[in-house]
Design an enzyme around this catalytic site. Structure first.
Site, short mmCIF file in Angstrom:
data_model
loop_
_atom_site.label_atom_id
_atom_site.label_comp_id
_atom_site.label_asym_id
_atom_site.label_seq_id
_atom_site.Cartn_x
_atom_site.Cartn_y
_atom_site.Cartn_z
N LYS A 1 -16.99 -13.61 -13.07
CA LYS A 1 -16.10 -14.64 -12.55
C LYS A 1 -16.48 -16.00 -13.11
CE LYS A 1 -15.05 -11.48 -8.96
NZ LYS A 1 -14.91 -11.08 -7.58
N LYS B 1 -11.22 -19.89 -8.35
CA LYS B 1 -11.54 -19.83 -6.92
C LYS B 1 -12.91 -20.43 -6.64
CE LYS B 1 -13.97 -15.51 -6.24
NZ LYS B 1 -14.48 -15.16 -7.56
#
Lengths: 324, 324
Positions: A102, A187
């Site tokens: 991520k 995010k």
């Protein structure tokens, strides 16, 4: 499986318990010795016991990869290049590569899958990404979880879903590789900014507004960088954002919270003894957006706090005027 | 201002501190005496001190309403009809009515604003709704909050926004009265179902997926009952859902959690000594959907647990298969 962190450990548990053979590359030789001796990873999810007839921990990268059909990337984004650049350019020729990372390649502002495709001359149909609202700790506890496999190749996506599905994991294919990967990066920016706000004393009312505006900011960015219809309320996007932004244990939130409370970026990093992925994500996305010029007030606020030393309180005062 | 609860108390604080005169109807005479004597509401947000040159607590409904330009409804949904039916049908003729209620008229499955319009023969341009991710407790602490005023009449919406705006409240107008009001009702169903899941041991991964799927369920329902373009990631919808579903203090979540842990509906209600709005919302929305036939797995699961005594564990097993 490349990587020794909590997510790599959770995925190794899922895949091996489903019957797959997992050649597991870890960097730390001590951890490998511990795994071989006790069947537990000493650092992460240490309650999980591995079946060594299926799981083969090794420090030898070529050995780990040689026989694999699938390569799962789960090292920190900053290590992707140093680790993979040791491999021959043809090493992944006939493999399918699924990224569970991520973050983006630092300095290059490039998605991990884009980097892998370029470096190893792979087609996009060989690439996938694992996303989903998924704390590794809850996988260890076998709590009901959902994963999404994004790939332009439907067969690849479904194939990897089938390797993951079990009593407590539901997995679904999706075709939006880039959007899901960018969202997983972004995010962390939101969780970090939410942490800054929390550190400054902002409450739950503000966090809910921040996250709502974040969905719109992510949507605008994705439409600019990779336009295609997508429903951001799907679990792979919104769910992933929620589990991170509302986690009390998120490194990004903790890091942001320290910055909000007045720690310098440097001292927050030293204190935490680790780097929050969101710190790099902010820079990558901000720089990518210099060309795109999308309205991204949250990312811009985080950038100015982290990279231009603007006081968090000042920046949040500006940000709060831009939200609604 | 009609109502003596925490939300009524918070709104009275905001409005009166902005200079408005607030005639405040409360049912409990003891509370009125306490307010007049100490300037504090003894039951809710009791740290807030009111200026009695602007705030006039009264138990006389006609007196409270007589001189008001605006009527703000903040009683529990179950009391709207018993309270308002005491008024003359022409009592609200020239007033603007803003509902802060997050529930429907029980037995009628009707939105509060629809009921008011019908009963008092008001035009839709006289009606508005207050929504937004807003714990009353955070308003008392003067934490940064955002409200949305939904009304088909732009002037009404903006006018009420201006009465609310202050140092810590930002307010924005919107034209989607019905959608915002339904969403405020439905979010309690989601918080309640999230509570059931929590009570059964489901974790944060599942909650994030539940909330993501909830956005889609709400969107489908709104498109069926009141089709118009709306962005559900706006704060008035998603933000409101988040602040409720992720609140540890939500009555709906607490109630759901007790049911998930094995309390009967009756004993959970007795134990809490109050009724969670979501309990009624489930029934209203489920019944409205009998005609619409929208796919609503979350609402249906909650209905079967609460009204058909299906075991929560069984119902959640079915629900989890329908989420992704």
């Amino acid at each position: 499986m490349l990587g020794g962190g909590s997510w790599a450990t959770a995925l190794t548990k899922i895949l091996s318990e489903n019957g797959a053979r997992v050649d597991w590359w870890l960097r730390a030789k001590d951890d490998i010795q511990h795994l071989l001796r006790t069947r537990h990873n000493p650092r992460y999810l240490s309650a999980v016991q591995f079946d060594l007839n299926r799981v083969y921990p090794t420090a030898d990268l070529d050995e780990a990869i040689e026989e694999a059909d699938w390569l799962v990337l789960a090292v920190p984004a900053a290590f992707v290049q140093p680790v993979l650049d040791k491999l021959d350019r043809d090493a992944l020729k006939h493999k399918r590569v699924v990224s569970a990372i991520k973050g983006m390649i630092p300095g290059k502002n490039q998605l991990v899958t884009d980097y892998v495709a370029e470096r190893f001359r792979l087609g996009r149909a060989q690439l996938g990404v694992i996303a989903g609202p998924c704390h590794a700790e809850e996988v260890a506890l076998e709590k009901q979880s959902y994963l999404t496999i994004g790939s332009p190749d439907a067969e690849l996506a479904l194939g990897f879903c089938e390797l993951l599905r079990n009593r407590y994991v539901r997995a679904h294919p999706a075709n939006d590789l880039d959007g899901i990967e960018y969202c997983a990066v972004m995010k962390n920016i939101i969780a970090l900014t939410g942490g800054i706000a929390h550190g400054l004393g902002y409450g739950d009312n503000f966090l809910a507004v921040l996250v709502s505006n974040a969905v719109q900011e992510i949507r605008r960015f994705l439409q600019a960088i990779n336009p295609q219809p997508r429903d951001l309320s799907a679990s792979a996007y919104l769910g992933d954002l929620l589990v991170t932004a509302y986690s009390q244990f998120s490194r990004n939130r903790t890091f942001g919270s320290m910055v909000g409370r007045g720690y310098s970026v440097k001292s927050a990093q030293l204190e935490m003894n680790m780097v929050a992925e969101g710190y790099y994500a902010v820079k990558s996305i901000f720089e990518l957006n210099k060309k795109l010029k999308v309205n991204m007030p949250i990312t811009a606020a985080a950038y100015r706090v982290l990279y231009e030393r603007v006081a968090p309180a000042v920046e949040l005062e500006i940000l709060k005027e831009q939200l609604r």
